[in-house]
Each structure stands twice: as C-alpha cells, then as structure tokens.
Write a protein that holds these residues in place. Structure first.
Motif, PDB file in Angstrom:
ATOM      1  N   MET A 122       0.857  -1.205   0.000  1.00 54.43           N
ATOM      2  CA  MET A 122       0.000   0.000   0.000  1.00 54.43           C
ATOM      3  C   MET A 122       0.889   1.250   0.000  1.00 54.43           C
ATOM      4  O   MET A 122       1.768   1.385   0.856  1.00 54.43           O
ATOM      5  CB  MET A 122      -0.874  -0.052   1.264  1.00 54.43           C
ATOM      6  N   GLU A 123       0.642   2.134  -0.965  1.00 54.03           N
ATOM      7  CA  GLU A 123       1.478   3.343  -1.039  1.00 54.03           C
ATOM      8  C   GLU A 123       1.064   4.358   0.020  1.00 54.03           C
ATOM      9  O   GLU A 123      -0.091   4.462   0.387  1.00 54.03           O
ATOM     10  CB  GLU A 123       1.376   3.950  -2.438  1.00 54.03           C
ATOM     11  N   GLU A 124       2.068   5.101   0.472  1.00 50.26           N
ATOM     12  CA  GLU A 124       1.827   6.076   1.536  1.00 50.26           C
ATOM     13  C   GLU A 124       1.528   7.446   0.928  1.00 50.26           C
ATOM     14  O   GLU A 124       2.261   7.929   0.057  1.00 50.26           O
ATOM     15  CB  GLU A 124       3.105   6.135   2.387  1.00 50.26           C
ATOM     16  N   THR A 125       0.428   8.064   1.392  1.00 50.11           N
ATOM     17  CA  THR A 125       0.084   9.411   0.921  1.00 50.11           C
ATOM     18  C   THR A 125       0.869  10.426   1.746  1.00 50.11           C
ATOM     19  O   THR A 125       0.770  10.436   2.968  1.00 50.11           O
ATOM     20  CB  THR A 125      -1.431   9.666   1.087  1.00 50.11           C
ATOM     21  N   ILE A 126       1.649  11.268   1.078  1.00 52.76           N
ATOM     22  CA  ILE A 126       2.428  12.272   1.811  1.00 52.76           C
ATOM     23  C   ILE A 126       1.745  13.644   1.802  1.00 52.76           C
ATOM     24  O   ILE A 126       1.887  14.435   2.726  1.00 52.76           O
ATOM     25  CB  ILE A 126       3.880  12.357   1.287  1.00 52.76           C
TER      26      ILE A 126
ATOM     27  N   LYS B   3       4.092   8.996  -1.650  1.00 50.92           N
ATOM     28  CA  LYS B   3       5.516   9.098  -1.292  1.00 50.92           C
ATOM     29  C   LYS B   3       6.400   8.484  -2.384  1.00 50.92           C
ATOM     30  O   LYS B   3       6.083   7.428  -2.918  1.00 50.92           O
ATOM     31  CB  LYS B   3       5.751   8.380   0.036  1.00 50.92           C
ATOM     32  N   GLY B   4       7.474   9.198  -2.711  1.00 48.48           N
ATOM     33  CA  GLY B   4       8.423   8.692  -3.694  1.00 48.48           C
ATOM     34  C   GLY B   4       7.967   8.831  -5.139  1.00 48.48           C
ATOM     35  O   GLY B   4       8.521   8.188  -6.027  1.00 48.48           O
TER      36      GLY B   4
ATOM     37  N   ALA C  90       2.156  14.532   5.390  1.00 53.58           N
ATOM     38  CA  ALA C  90       2.703  13.441   6.221  1.00 53.58           C
ATOM     39  C   ALA C  90       1.814  13.180   7.447  1.00 53.58           C
ATOM     40  O   ALA C  90       2.292  13.037   8.570  1.00 53.58           O
ATOM     41  CB  ALA C  90       4.141  13.760   6.651  1.00 53.58           C
ATOM     42  N   GLY C  91       0.495  13.183   7.222  1.00 53.65           N
ATOM     43  CA  GLY C  91      -0.460  12.861   8.281  1.00 53.65           C
ATOM     44  C   GLY C  91      -0.804  14.011   9.214  1.00 53.65           C
ATOM     45  O   GLY C  91      -1.660  13.868  10.083  1.00 53.65           O
ATOM     46  N   GLN C  92      -0.145  15.158   9.047  1.00 56.44           N
ATOM     47  CA  GLN C  92      -0.440  16.313   9.921  1.00 56.44           C
ATOM     48  C   GLN C  92      -1.191  17.385   9.155  1.00 56.44           C
ATOM     49  O   GLN C  92      -0.796  17.754   8.043  1.00 56.44           O
ATOM     50  CB  GLN C  92       0.872  16.934  10.433  1.00 56.44           C
TER      51      GLN C  92
END
Length: 297
Positions: A1-5, A30-31, A64-66
């Motif tokens: 699962m790709e991370e959403t930045i 991300k990336g 980054a989640g914030q």
C-alpha cells in the motif's frame, strides 16, 4: 500500500470577490514525481502557495499525516520549496544562503557541499548573489529547496532560466532524490521536460482539476500516426483519403492510425495501386498534444 504524503481536499481560494480555485482535490504518494499542468493562470502557483501557507485559503491540507493551516504549520519544516522567484539577499554569497537555510546538524557542512556538487555551483558559490545571472539564482533557489533533504519538495517552474545542461542536471538530481524516497510536486510549462520526469499528472484548468492520471495512461490514450514518403505523394494522399484515412499534414504525409486504419491496410492499398513507399515511420502524440486535447474537451 502506497503512503500518501500530501492530501489536498476541497481547496477553494478567492481574491476579493473573484474565485480562482474551485474544490481542488488530489493526493501525492511518497516517492512519486507529480506534474501539475495547465495553461498560464490556470491556478497552479495559487495551489502551491496554499499548500505552503503563503496565502490564506479554504479547505484541508494534510502533509505526512499532519494538518497544515495558514496559522499553524510546523510540518512545513519538512517541506522544501521554490515558488515563483527564489528569495535571495544580494550581498550574501551562495554558500551563505545555504548556511542560513541548512538545519544545524553534525553533517550540515557535508550536506551543503553535496548540494553544491549536485547542482554544479562550485564556480560561483562564494561570489555575492547580486552578481548572479537568472539561471544561477534559479539553481541557488533549487539548492535551498533541497538542502535539508525534505520528504516533500514543491517546485514551481524550476527550469526557468536554466540552460539545456543545467536542465538535464536538475532532472538527474530530481530522479536521484525520488529514488531515495523524496516526493516532488512540480509545475512546468516545458512539457517535454515534464514528460521525462513525472509519473503522475494533475491537469488544472480555470482553477479546477479536470484530470488526475498517470503519464503512461495519458500517453497511451493518445493518437498514433504514420509518416510516409512515396513515389507519388499526391496520388497516395487522394487514395488514402477516399478510403477513410485522416491526413494530418501533407509534407511529409502524416496519417492518423486507428483500429480500422492500420499500417497494414495503408500498405496494401498503396501496393495495389503500384505506389512505392520509400520511407516510413511511426509517431505518437506527445504530452503537449494530450494536455491541449484534454483542455479543449
């Protein structure tokens, strides 16, 4: 699962009573390198300024989640940016600028030298910035955006003022940093450059997102052409038009390929009429054509 930045939700912006952004929604993984494309005045820079809290806007921005807001945005310390023109002090040297911006850690000296080497700034990094050309200032601005090895970098027209060699160097740095996990949101009107860089695309028109896609998908949905030279171009054109081939240009002869109008069919028709094909090549529409087609639709 790709991370959403980066996540942008329902972003709206008005200047006075003129609305310039309308419910802009998108995510950056991300990336990835994400291209923000659209005509001048479409809203690309306004979106970037809103993400960076340089202007007040409505909507929700998460990095980054914030959550990041106009009045509270500590997470922006982890974001590098070059939007519009780099903020440069004329009487400081390039190296002094980097010293001002770098996070003070044990390896800050090394990081400064690495970014100087990467962007090939060695020849003038110790001169005062007031002596810099437009391209030199631009490269220094990019160095300042990259100096702290941020997780997310936002670059607005980073190729402005760069010569072909500097553009190629920048492309290589962006790809290298991407491979190390950095995410880049980039806008550029030099679509040929963007085509070599971006994996994901967000197309903006009049302050709205009109398409979210990948570079591969957009280019695959493109028109395909065949360019030919024959022993009798005039006759070849007439013949092929009669049987339904669409001609795009006459010199050289350029036809649109479709499921029905294939290269094989074209060759058979010409051979039956004893017209010899002396030269032949395939062509695909490029990013520019795809974007213009999208906006026109």
């Amino acid at each position: 699962m790709e991370e959403t930045i980066l996540s942008v939700k329902n972003l709206n912006k008005s200047f006075g009573n003129i609305q310039t952004l309308f419910d802009v929604n998108f995510e950056c993984q991300k990336g990835h390198i994400i291209g923000l494309v659209g005509a001048n005045g479409a809203g690309k820079t306004t979106i970037m300024k809103a993400i960076l809290s340089l202007i007040r806007s409505e909507g929700q921005i998460t990095i980054a989640g914030q959550k990041s807001t106009f009045n509270h945005h500590p997470i922006l310390k982890k974001v590098g940016a070059l939007v519009e023109y780099p903020g440069i002090y004329p009487y400081l040297s390039g190296r002094d600028h980097l010293k001002l911006f770098v996070d003070k850690t044990n390896d800050s000296k090394e990081r400064i030298q690495n970014v100087i080497n990467d962007l090939k700034l060695n020849d003038y990094i110790d001169q005062r910035a007031k002596l810099y050309s437009l391209g030199m200032k631009q490269k220094l601005g990019i160095a300042m955006a990259l100096i702290n090895q941020p997780d997310l970098v936002i670059l607005d027209e980073p190729m402005n003022g760069l010569d072909p060699q500097a553009t190629k160097d920048l492309r290589e740095i962006i790809l290298k940093r991407r491979d190390q996990g950095m995410t880049v949101l980039i806008s550029s009107h030099i679509l040929g450059e963007l085509q070599k860089l971006a994996e994901d695309l967000i197309v903006i028109d009049h302050g709205k997102v009109i398409k979210k896609t990948t570079m591969n998908e957009l280019l695959a949905s493109n028109q395909h052409f065949v360019v030919i030279k024959t022993s009798d171009d005039v006759k070849a054109q007439k013949l092929l038009e009669i049987v339904g081939f669409k001609v795009v240009s006459q010199s050289p002869l350029r036809f649109v390929l479709t499921e029905e109008n294939t290269v094989e069919r074209l060759m058979n028709i010409l051979m039956k009429q004893q017209i010899t094909v002396t030269d032949f090549q395939h062509e695909d529409a490029d990013l520019e054509e795809s974007i213009l087609k999208l906006i026109a639709e």
